[in-house]
Design an enzyme around this catalytic site. Structure first.
Site, PDB file in Angstrom:
ATOM      1  N   LYS A  33     103.625 -83.838 -14.821  1.00 42.97           N
ATOM      2  CA  LYS A  33     103.318 -83.866 -16.261  1.00 42.97           C
ATOM      3  C   LYS A  33     104.103 -82.799 -17.023  1.00 42.97           C
ATOM      4  O   LYS A  33     104.678 -83.072 -18.064  1.00 42.97           O
ATOM      5  CB  LYS A  33     101.831 -83.570 -16.514  1.00 42.97           C
ATOM      6  CG  LYS A  33     100.871 -84.620 -16.094  1.00 42.97           C
ATOM      7  CD  LYS A  33      99.468 -84.334 -16.641  1.00 42.97           C
ATOM      8  CE  LYS A  33      98.882 -82.988 -16.304  1.00 42.97           C
ATOM      9  NZ  LYS A  33      98.423 -82.779 -14.937  1.00 42.97           N
ATOM     10  N   ARG A  47      90.101 -84.612 -19.643  1.00 47.03           N
ATOM     11  CA  ARG A  47      89.915 -84.782 -18.213  1.00 47.03           C
ATOM     12  C   ARG A  47      88.595 -85.475 -17.891  1.00 47.03           C
ATOM     13  O   ARG A  47      88.335 -85.793 -16.726  1.00 47.03           O
ATOM     14  CB  ARG A  47      89.917 -83.416 -17.536  1.00 47.03           C
ATOM     15  CG  ARG A  47      91.326 -82.912 -17.163  1.00 47.03           C
ATOM     16  CD  ARG A  47      91.149 -81.994 -16.036  1.00 47.03           C
ATOM     17  NE  ARG A  47      92.073 -81.269 -15.303  1.00 47.03           N
ATOM     18  CZ  ARG A  47      93.083 -80.497 -15.657  1.00 47.03           C
ATOM     19  NH1 ARG A  47      93.476 -80.426 -16.883  1.00 47.03           N
ATOM     20  NH2 ARG A  47      93.749 -79.801 -14.783  1.00 47.03           N
ATOM     21  N   ARG A  69     105.143 -74.836  -5.547  1.00 45.35           N
ATOM     22  CA  ARG A  69     105.393 -74.514  -6.953  1.00 45.35           C
ATOM     23  C   ARG A  69     105.363 -73.003  -7.197  1.00 45.35           C
ATOM     24  O   ARG A  69     104.492 -72.312  -6.713  1.00 45.35           O
ATOM     25  CB  ARG A  69     104.315 -75.212  -7.793  1.00 45.35           C
ATOM     26  CG  ARG A  69     104.407 -74.940  -9.272  1.00 45.35           C
ATOM     27  CD  ARG A  69     103.732 -76.014 -10.059  1.00 45.35           C
ATOM     28  NE  ARG A  69     102.280 -75.869 -10.103  1.00 45.35           N
ATOM     29  CZ  ARG A  69     101.492 -76.633 -10.859  1.00 45.35           C
ATOM     30  NH1 ARG A  69     102.013 -77.593 -11.610  1.00 45.35           N
ATOM     31  NH2 ARG A  69     100.183 -76.456 -10.844  1.00 45.35           N
ATOM     32  N   ARG A 120     100.614 -69.711  -8.644  1.00 48.74           N
ATOM     33  CA  ARG A 120      99.286 -69.760  -9.267  1.00 48.74           C
ATOM     34  C   ARG A 120      98.223 -69.653  -8.190  1.00 48.74           C
ATOM     35  O   ARG A 120      98.346 -70.286  -7.142  1.00 48.74           O
ATOM     36  CB  ARG A 120      99.118 -71.080 -10.031  1.00 48.74           C
ATOM     37  CG  ARG A 120      99.556 -70.987 -11.483  1.00 48.74           C
ATOM     38  CD  ARG A 120      99.582 -72.334 -12.140  1.00 48.74           C
ATOM     39  NE  ARG A 120      98.320 -73.077 -12.022  1.00 48.74           N
ATOM     40  CZ  ARG A 120      98.100 -74.229 -12.606  1.00 48.74           C
ATOM     41  NH1 ARG A 120      99.039 -74.782 -13.350  1.00 48.74           N
ATOM     42  NH2 ARG A 120      96.957 -74.843 -12.455  1.00 48.74           N
ATOM     43  N   ARG A 155      90.582 -79.571  -6.807  1.00 48.30           N
ATOM     44  CA  ARG A 155      91.099 -80.058  -8.082  1.00 48.30           C
ATOM     45  C   ARG A 155      91.352 -81.565  -8.005  1.00 48.30           C
ATOM     46  O   ARG A 155      91.069 -82.302  -8.953  1.00 48.30           O
ATOM     47  CB  ARG A 155      92.390 -79.314  -8.446  1.00 48.30           C
ATOM     48  CG  ARG A 155      92.126 -77.866  -8.828  1.00 48.30           C
ATOM     49  CD  ARG A 155      93.364 -77.013  -8.708  1.00 48.30           C
ATOM     50  NE  ARG A 155      94.357 -77.308  -9.727  1.00 48.30           N
ATOM     51  CZ  ARG A 155      95.639 -76.938  -9.631  1.00 48.30           C
ATOM     52  NH1 ARG A 155      96.067 -76.284  -8.573  1.00 48.30           N
ATOM     53  NH2 ARG A 155      96.475 -77.228 -10.600  1.00 48.30           N
TER      54      ARG A 155
HETATM   55  P1  AMP Z   1      95.939 -77.266 -15.084  1.00 51.22           P
HETATM   56  O1  AMP Z   1      96.920 -76.204 -15.433  1.00 51.22           O
HETATM   57  O2  AMP Z   1      95.985 -78.419 -16.028  1.00 51.22           O
HETATM   58  O3  AMP Z   1      96.031 -77.686 -13.634  1.00 51.22           O
HETATM   59  O4  AMP Z   1      94.478 -76.612 -15.284  1.00 51.22           O
HETATM   60  C1  AMP Z   1      94.078 -75.501 -14.527  1.00 51.22           C
HETATM   61  C2  AMP Z   1      92.561 -75.379 -14.536  1.00 51.22           C
HETATM   62  O5  AMP Z   1      92.091 -75.184 -15.876  1.00 51.22           O
HETATM   63  C3  AMP Z   1      91.810 -76.595 -14.040  1.00 51.22           C
HETATM   64  O6  AMP Z   1      91.694 -76.614 -12.621  1.00 51.22           O
HETATM   65  C4  AMP Z   1      90.460 -76.423 -14.725  1.00 51.22           C
HETATM   66  O7  AMP Z   1      89.701 -75.412 -14.079  1.00 51.22           O
HETATM   67  C5  AMP Z   1      90.858 -75.880 -16.089  1.00 51.22           C
HETATM   68  N1  AMP Z   1      91.108 -76.973 -17.072  1.00 51.22           N
HETATM   69  C6  AMP Z   1      92.295 -77.299 -17.654  1.00 51.22           C
HETATM   70  N2  AMP Z   1      92.154 -78.325 -18.504  1.00 51.22           N
HETATM   71  C7  AMP Z   1      90.833 -78.679 -18.448  1.00 51.22           C
HETATM   72  C8  AMP Z   1      90.065 -79.684 -19.082  1.00 51.22           C
HETATM   73  N3  AMP Z   1      90.613 -80.575 -19.949  1.00 51.22           N
HETATM   74  N4  AMP Z   1      88.738 -79.747 -18.792  1.00 51.22           N
HETATM   75  C9  AMP Z   1      88.160 -78.862 -17.940  1.00 51.22           C
HETATM   76  N5  AMP Z   1      88.835 -77.903 -17.298  1.00 51.22           N
HETATM   77  C10 AMP Z   1      90.165 -77.798 -17.540  1.00 51.22           C
END
Ligand code: AMP
Length: 214
Positions: free
Chosen positions: A13, A88, A127, A160, A171
């Site tokens: 993405k 999400r 990554r 990360r 996740r």
């Molecule tokens: P990402 O960078 O998109 O993988 O997001 C990292 C973490 O942030 C996720 O594992 C969730 O803990 C939190 N997070 C990001 N976006 C959302 C969302 N739309 N709803 C809930 N938690 C989120």
């Protein structure tokens, strides 16, 4: 052009969002990035989100919807936006519908990047990113010129903390459970385009442009 990007961690993405940003001037809005920023700054939101993010769990809908609303209020989205990592859950998608309606905006397309799970582990655990400029690398698929350091500003690259195999498992489980309802929601609205997310970044981008008719 107002877009939503759906796809699990490692589906590409972020990479594709950067290309769309460069070609169409849309603004990428990543809830993951906004939350990590809040954690770094030590805000109340950051303090609530941090332990959940560490475990690969979702941050509560009302908090995430709140940061999205705040981001929309800040403006600068005249050339369109690209939501990355939001919505999400179905309640988040419904909240987004209401928020867009209030602002007289609408979505043009929802792109879902489809990638088999076994590929995601390899992509995510390799990554690395630059803590300063945010550029993302992969140890084998997209390595920096000097191993471990950013090409742009020379900073030492980091991994990360939620990109470990155990946390990734959580996740992906959350994603598998929640996202089908989100996809159905947008399919009903006639907005969903499923994109085969395996192949070169350029090949996948071509598919995305076809889906957008651009
Ligand atoms: P990402 O960078 O998109 O993988 O997001 C990292 C973490 O942030 C996720 O594992 C969730 O803990 C939190 N997070 C990001 N976006 C959302 C969302 N739309 N709803 C809930 N938690 C989120």
């Amino acid at each position: 052009m107002n877009l939503v990007f759906l796809g699990p961690a490692g589906s590409g993405k972020g990479t594709q969002a950067k290309k769309l940003e460069a070609d169409f001037g849309v603004t990428q809005i990543s809830t993951g990035d906004l939350l990590r920023e809040a954690v770094r700054l030590g805000t109340d939101l950051g303090k609530q989100a941090d332990p959940l993010m560490q475990q690969g769990k979702l941050v509560p809908d009302e908090l995430v919807v709140g940061i999205i609303e705040e981001r929309f209020q800040r403006g600068g989205l005249e050339n369109g936006f690209l939501l990355d990592g939001f919505p999400r859950t179905l309640p988040q998608a419904e909240a987004l519908d209401r928020m867009l309606e209030r602002n007289g905006m609408k979505l043009d397309k929802v792109l879902s990047l489809e990638v088999p799970e076994e590929l995601l582990y390899e992509r995510i655990t390799g990554r690395r990113s630059c803590p300063k400029c945010g550029t993302v690398y992969h140890v084998s698929a997209a390595p920096p010129k000097r191993a471990g350091f950013c090409d742009i500003d020379g900073e030492a690259l980091i991994q990360r903390s939620d990109d470990s195999p155990e946390k990734l498992k959580n996740r992906l489980e959350v994603f598998r459970k929640e996202i089908p309802q989100v996809k159905q929601h947008y399919a009903r609205q006639g907005l969903l385009a499923e994109i085969h997310g395996v192949g070169t970044p350029e090949g996948i981008y071509t598919e995305i442009r076809k889906a957008l008719g651009r």
